[in-house]
Design an enzyme around this catalytic site. Sequence first.
Site, mmCIF file in Angstrom:
data_model
loop_
_atom_site.group_PDB
_atom_site.id
_atom_site.type_symbol
_atom_site.label_atom_id
_atom_site.label_comp_id
_atom_site.label_asym_id
_atom_site.label_seq_id
_atom_site.Cartn_x
_atom_site.Cartn_y
_atom_site.Cartn_z
ATOM 1 N N HIS A 50 -87.200 30.669 84.137
ATOM 2 C CA HIS A 50 -87.956 29.539 84.682
ATOM 3 C C HIS A 50 -87.368 29.150 86.028
ATOM 4 O O HIS A 50 -86.149 29.142 86.197
ATOM 5 C CB HIS A 50 -87.854 28.324 83.739
ATOM 6 C CG HIS A 50 -88.317 27.051 84.388
ATOM 7 N ND1 HIS A 50 -89.644 26.679 84.420
ATOM 8 C CD2 HIS A 50 -87.646 26.089 85.084
ATOM 9 C CE1 HIS A 50 -89.762 25.543 85.103
ATOM 10 N NE2 HIS A 50 -88.557 25.159 85.505
ATOM 11 N N ARG B 240 -89.080 39.288 87.254
ATOM 12 C CA ARG B 240 -90.040 39.614 86.189
ATOM 13 C C ARG B 240 -90.644 41.003 86.407
ATOM 14 O O ARG B 240 -90.889 41.733 85.450
ATOM 15 C CB ARG B 240 -91.131 38.545 86.132
ATOM 16 C CG ARG B 240 -90.643 37.233 85.519
ATOM 17 C CD ARG B 240 -91.675 36.135 85.719
ATOM 18 N NE ARG B 240 -91.324 34.878 85.053
ATOM 19 C CZ ARG B 240 -91.860 33.706 85.370
ATOM 20 N NH1 ARG B 240 -92.762 33.625 86.342
ATOM 21 N NH2 ARG B 240 -91.504 32.618 84.727
ATOM 22 N N LYS C 188 -84.236 32.043 80.095
ATOM 23 C CA LYS C 188 -84.786 31.640 78.804
ATOM 24 C C LYS C 188 -84.130 32.437 77.675
ATOM 25 O O LYS C 188 -83.470 33.463 77.926
ATOM 26 C CB LYS C 188 -86.301 31.884 78.812
ATOM 27 C CG LYS C 188 -87.076 31.048 79.839
ATOM 28 C CD LYS C 188 -88.572 31.367 79.704
ATOM 29 C CE LYS C 188 -89.405 30.711 80.768
ATOM 30 N NZ LYS C 188 -90.853 31.029 80.579
ATOM 31 N N GLU D 63 -86.719 18.067 87.226
ATOM 32 C CA GLU D 63 -86.106 18.935 86.217
ATOM 33 C C GLU D 63 -84.576 18.872 86.272
ATOM 34 O O GLU D 63 -83.914 18.887 85.229
ATOM 35 C CB GLU D 63 -86.606 20.372 86.404
ATOM 36 C CG GLU D 63 -88.110 20.487 86.098
ATOM 37 C CD GLU D 63 -88.721 21.830 86.489
ATOM 38 O OE1 GLU D 63 -87.975 22.708 86.983
ATOM 39 O OE2 GLU D 63 -89.943 21.993 86.291
ATOM 40 N N TYR E 87 -91.553 20.681 79.983
ATOM 41 C CA TYR E 87 -92.852 21.365 80.137
ATOM 42 C C TYR E 87 -94.027 20.394 79.988
ATOM 43 O O TYR E 87 -95.123 20.814 79.614
ATOM 44 C CB TYR E 87 -92.965 22.495 79.118
ATOM 45 C CG TYR E 87 -92.254 23.778 79.535
ATOM 46 C CD1 TYR E 87 -92.532 24.395 80.761
ATOM 47 C CD2 TYR E 87 -91.338 24.396 78.694
ATOM 48 C CE1 TYR E 87 -91.896 25.575 81.137
ATOM 49 C CE2 TYR E 87 -90.704 25.585 79.066
ATOM 50 C CZ TYR E 87 -90.997 26.167 80.286
ATOM 51 O OH TYR E 87 -90.379 27.344 80.656
ATOM 52 N N ASN F 64 -90.950 36.223 79.548
ATOM 53 C CA ASN F 64 -90.869 36.462 80.995
ATOM 54 C C ASN F 64 -89.536 36.002 81.593
ATOM 55 O O ASN F 64 -89.415 35.792 82.798
ATOM 56 C CB ASN F 64 -92.087 35.894 81.723
ATOM 57 C CG ASN F 64 -92.203 34.392 81.617
ATOM 58 O OD1 ASN F 64 -91.331 33.731 81.057
ATOM 59 N ND2 ASN F 64 -93.264 33.834 82.170
ATOM 60 N N ARG G 59 -88.604 31.076 93.390
ATOM 61 C CA ARG G 59 -89.911 31.462 92.820
ATOM 62 C C ARG G 59 -90.338 32.839 93.325
ATOM 63 O O ARG G 59 -90.888 33.635 92.580
ATOM 64 C CB ARG G 59 -90.981 30.428 93.175
ATOM 65 C CG ARG G 59 -90.833 29.084 92.500
ATOM 66 C CD ARG G 59 -91.206 29.094 91.045
ATOM 67 N NE ARG G 59 -92.599 29.376 90.809
ATOM 68 C CZ ARG G 59 -93.210 29.171 89.639
ATOM 69 N NH1 ARG G 59 -92.524 28.675 88.599
ATOM 70 N NH2 ARG G 59 -94.474 29.466 89.475
HETATM 71 P P1 IDP Z 1 -94.016 29.723 85.405
HETATM 72 O O1 IDP Z 1 -92.938 29.937 84.364
HETATM 73 O O2 IDP Z 1 -94.256 30.962 86.216
HETATM 74 O O3 IDP Z 1 -93.792 28.500 86.246
HETATM 75 P P2 IDP Z 1 -96.084 28.180 84.062
HETATM 76 O O4 IDP Z 1 -97.527 28.264 84.390
HETATM 77 O O5 IDP Z 1 -95.339 26.954 84.496
HETATM 78 O O6 IDP Z 1 -95.385 29.503 84.605
HETATM 79 O O7 IDP Z 1 -95.961 28.345 82.491
HETATM 80 C C1 IDP Z 1 -94.729 28.088 81.842
HETATM 81 C C2 IDP Z 1 -94.469 29.193 80.848
HETATM 82 O O8 IDP Z 1 -95.459 29.149 79.819
HETATM 83 C C3 IDP Z 1 -94.593 30.612 81.423
HETATM 84 O O9 IDP Z 1 -93.402 31.046 82.043
HETATM 85 C C4 IDP Z 1 -94.916 31.415 80.196
HETATM 86 O O10 IDP Z 1 -93.745 31.676 79.438
HETATM 87 C C5 IDP Z 1 -95.798 30.461 79.422
HETATM 88 N N1 IDP Z 1 -97.211 30.660 79.726
HETATM 89 C C6 IDP Z 1 -97.884 30.269 80.808
HETATM 90 N N2 IDP Z 1 -99.165 30.587 80.772
HETATM 91 C C7 IDP Z 1 -99.338 31.226 79.600
HETATM 92 C C8 IDP Z 1 -100.463 31.820 78.988
HETATM 93 O O11 IDP Z 1 -101.585 31.822 79.497
HETATM 94 N N3 IDP Z 1 -100.239 32.387 77.774
HETATM 95 C C9 IDP Z 1 -99.021 32.399 77.184
HETATM 96 N N4 IDP Z 1 -97.922 31.842 77.747
HETATM 97 C C10 IDP Z 1 -98.080 31.269 78.939
HETATM 98 MG MG MG Z 2 -93.822 26.491 85.777
#
Ligand code: IDP
Ligand code: MG
Length: 136
Positions: free
Chosen positions: A116, A103, A9, A127, A49, A113, A86
């Site tokens: 992705h 991470r 990212k 994707e 997303y 973070n 993952r």
């Molecule tokens: P992932 O990246 O581990 O798959 P997802 O749940 O798919 O996590 O969420 C996508 C992205 O959205 C996360 O990587 C993070 O940057 C952001 N995100 C997810 N949940 C939250 C939250 O509760 N608060 C703020 N940002 C979030």
């Molecule tokens: Mg995700």
Amino acid sequence: MKRTLVIVKPDGVERGLVGEILSRLEQRQLRLVAADLRTMDVATAKRHYAEHEGKPFFDRLVASITSAPALVMVFEGPDDTWRVVRTMIGATNPAEAAPGTIRGDLALEMDANLIHGSDSADAAQREIAIFFPDLA
Ligand code: IDP
Ligand code: MG
């Protein structure tokens, strides 16, 4: 599904962590099959997303991923490569990600973070088709 989508990212690109992240994935013997450094447009980010549309963090997430160049890649490995990646990425909240994960070693905040990775075989297929239609 032997392929998965990985995105360094904008926060990862800005911090100069492309080399470190690529190196971890390559050392694991995952093979890089496509890579493109691009500033994502909003429509593509929303499509990518889509599962998060309507959540409180959605707008911030789209703003952040479209803010600057991201390195969008496809990696190939054994069956369910998405799962291997993952595991290497670690928990969504870096503060809770295990040491040894990308991470867990390199990030601290949910909004930054770094990376992705597709979270299922279906997601990987969907994707990859968004970013690399020629590979689909
Ligand atoms: P992932 O990246 O581990 O798959 P997802 O749940 O798919 O996590 O969420 C996508 C992205 O959205 C996360 O990587 C993070 O940057 C952001 N995100 C997810 N949940 C939250 C939250 O509760 N608060 C703020 N940002 C979030
Ligand atoms: Mg995700």
